[in-house]
Design a protein around this motif. Structure first.
Motif, PDB file in Angstrom:
ATOM      1  N   LYS A   9      -2.809  -2.332  15.740  1.00 12.51           N
ATOM      2  CA  LYS A   9      -3.363  -3.621  15.337  1.00 12.51           C
ATOM      3  C   LYS A   9      -4.884  -3.562  15.473  1.00 12.51           C
ATOM      4  N   GLY A  10      -5.569  -3.851  14.382  1.00  9.79           N
ATOM      5  CA  GLY A  10      -7.029  -3.895  14.393  1.00  9.79           C
ATOM      6  C   GLY A  10      -7.498  -5.252  13.910  1.00  9.79           C
ATOM      7  N   GLN A  11      -8.783  -5.347  13.597  1.00 10.84           N
ATOM      8  CA  GLN A  11      -9.327  -6.612  13.121  1.00 10.84           C
ATOM      9  C   GLN A  11     -10.191  -6.394  11.895  1.00 10.84           C
ATOM     10  N   HIS A  12      -9.944  -7.231  10.860  1.00  6.84           N
ATOM     11  CA  HIS A  12     -10.843  -7.277   9.711  1.00  6.84           C
ATOM     12  C   HIS A  12     -12.079  -8.084  10.092  1.00  6.84           C
ATOM     13  N   ASP A  13     -11.838  -9.202  10.744  1.00  7.42           N
ATOM     14  CA  ASP A  13     -12.897 -10.081  11.243  1.00  7.42           C
ATOM     15  C   ASP A  13     -12.336 -10.800  12.461  1.00  7.42           C
ATOM     16  N   GLN A  14     -13.055 -11.790  12.972  1.00 10.54           N
ATOM     17  CA  GLN A  14     -12.609 -12.460  14.195  1.00 10.54           C
ATOM     18  C   GLN A  14     -11.314 -13.240  14.030  1.00 10.54           C
ATOM     19  N   ARG A  15     -10.943 -13.567  12.805  1.00  7.87           N
ATOM     20  CA  ARG A  15      -9.738 -14.360  12.571  1.00  7.87           C
ATOM     21  C   ARG A  15      -8.580 -13.574  11.973  1.00  7.87           C
ATOM     22  N   THR A  16      -8.854 -12.403  11.432  1.00  9.74           N
ATOM     23  CA  THR A  16      -7.840 -11.706  10.656  1.00  9.74           C
ATOM     24  C   THR A  16      -7.541 -10.329  11.233  1.00  9.74           C
ATOM     25  N   ASN A  17      -6.281 -10.107  11.589  1.00  8.60           N
ATOM     26  CA  ASN A  17      -5.846  -8.798  12.059  1.00  8.60           C
ATOM     27  C   ASN A  17      -5.470  -7.924  10.873  1.00  8.60           C
ATOM     28  N   CYS A  18      -5.563  -6.623  11.073  1.00  7.92           N
ATOM     29  CA  CYS A  18      -5.079  -5.662  10.087  1.00  7.92           C
ATOM     30  C   CYS A  18      -4.183  -4.673  10.819  1.00  7.92           C
ATOM     31  N   TYR A  19      -3.360  -3.978  10.049  1.00  8.51           N
ATOM     32  CA  TYR A  19      -2.363  -3.106  10.653  1.00  8.51           C
ATOM     33  C   TYR A  19      -2.375  -1.748   9.974  1.00  8.51           C
ATOM     34  N   THR A  20      -2.190  -0.699  10.765  1.00 11.30           N
ATOM     35  CA  THR A  20      -2.062   0.653  10.238  1.00 11.30           C
ATOM     36  C   THR A  20      -0.950   1.364  11.007  1.00 11.30           C
ATOM     37  N   LEU A  21      -0.360   2.341  10.356  1.00 10.56           N
ATOM     38  CA  LEU A  21       0.636   3.155  11.049  1.00 10.56           C
ATOM     39  C   LEU A  21      -0.062   4.091  12.015  1.00 10.56           C
ATOM     40  N   THR A  22       0.575   4.342  13.117  1.00  8.09           N
ATOM     41  CA  THR A  22       0.112   5.390  14.019  1.00  8.09           C
ATOM     42  C   THR A  22       0.695   6.713  13.537  1.00  8.09           C
ATOM     43  N   ARG A  23       0.261   7.797  14.125  1.00 12.07           N
ATOM     44  CA  ARG A  23       0.859   9.096  13.787  1.00 12.07           C
ATOM     45  C   ARG A  23       2.352   9.081  14.081  1.00 12.07           C
ATOM     46  N   ARG A  24       2.710   8.453  15.183  1.00 11.11           N
ATOM     47  CA  ARG A  24       4.135   8.350  15.527  1.00 11.11           C
ATOM     48  C   ARG A  24       4.885   7.550  14.466  1.00 11.11           C
ATOM     49  N   GLY A  25       4.290   6.472  13.995  1.00 13.51           N
ATOM     50  CA  GLY A  25       4.917   5.669  12.952  1.00 13.51           C
ATOM     51  C   GLY A  25       5.153   6.479  11.695  1.00 13.51           C
ATOM     52  N   ARG A  26       4.195   7.285  11.312  1.00 10.08           N
ATOM     53  CA  ARG A  26       4.334   8.146  10.128  1.00 10.08           C
ATOM     54  C   ARG A  26       5.432   9.178  10.352  1.00 10.08           C
ATOM     55  N   ARG A  27       5.466   9.789  11.549  1.00 10.81           N
ATOM     56  CA  ARG A  27       6.520  10.763  11.848  1.00 10.81           C
ATOM     57  C   ARG A  27       7.897  10.121  11.794  1.00 10.81           C
ATOM     58  N   GLU A  28       8.005   8.903  12.292  1.00 10.73           N
ATOM     59  CA  GLU A  28       9.290   8.205  12.280  1.00 10.73           C
ATOM     60  C   GLU A  28       9.761   7.931  10.852  1.00 10.73           C
ATOM     61  N   ILE A  29       8.837   7.525   9.981  1.00 11.35           N
ATOM     62  CA  ILE A  29       9.199   7.301   8.579  1.00 11.35           C
ATOM     63  C   ILE A  29       9.633   8.614   7.932  1.00 11.35           C
ATOM     64  N   ASP A  30       8.894   9.681   8.184  1.00  6.38           N
ATOM     65  CA  ASP A  30       9.247  10.976   7.607  1.00  6.38           C
ATOM     66  C   ASP A  30      10.615  11.446   8.101  1.00  6.38           C
ATOM     67  N   ALA A  31      10.884  11.274   9.378  1.00  6.81           N
ATOM     68  CA  ALA A  31      12.179  11.676   9.938  1.00  6.81           C
ATOM     69  C   ALA A  31      13.300  10.832   9.342  1.00  6.81           C
TER      70      ALA A  31
END
Length: 90
Positions: free
Chosen positions: A58-80
């Motif tokens: 979980k990151g932030q675009h600005d003070q009001r808006t969060n953004c989301y990215t997969l972690t390396r683990r998340g990518r591995r889980e999708i691939d598996a």
């Protein structure tokens, strides 16, 4: 990934398919897929679960808006998961 609900997997895939989406973008994609409203009270606790499990960051675009990215683990889980599905569908 075996311990995720189908909805949580769909969130994970939706985040994977976008560049740092904010919650509203994830919500809109899921509403298109499910052909109905997704309530904030359902979406954000499930995103938080994915963050706690180390699959999403979980990151932030600005003070009001969060953004989301997969972690390396998340990518591995999708691939598996994809590899597991392929052995039964191909």
């Amino acid at each position: 990934m075996h311990d995720l609900t189908g909805f949580q997997r769909d969130i994970l895939y939706t985040i994977a398919g976008q560049h740092e989406p904010h919650g509203t973008a994830v919500k809109e994609e899921l509403e298109n897929y499910y052909e109905g409203d997704i309530h904030h009270g359902r979406l954000y606790p499930n995103i938080d679960t994915l963050v706690k499990k180390g699959l999403v960051e979980k990151g932030q675009h600005d003070q009001r808006t969060n953004c989301y990215t997969l972690t390396r683990r998340g990518r591995r889980e999708i691939d598996a998961r994809r590899d597991w599905e392929t052995q039964y569908t191909d």
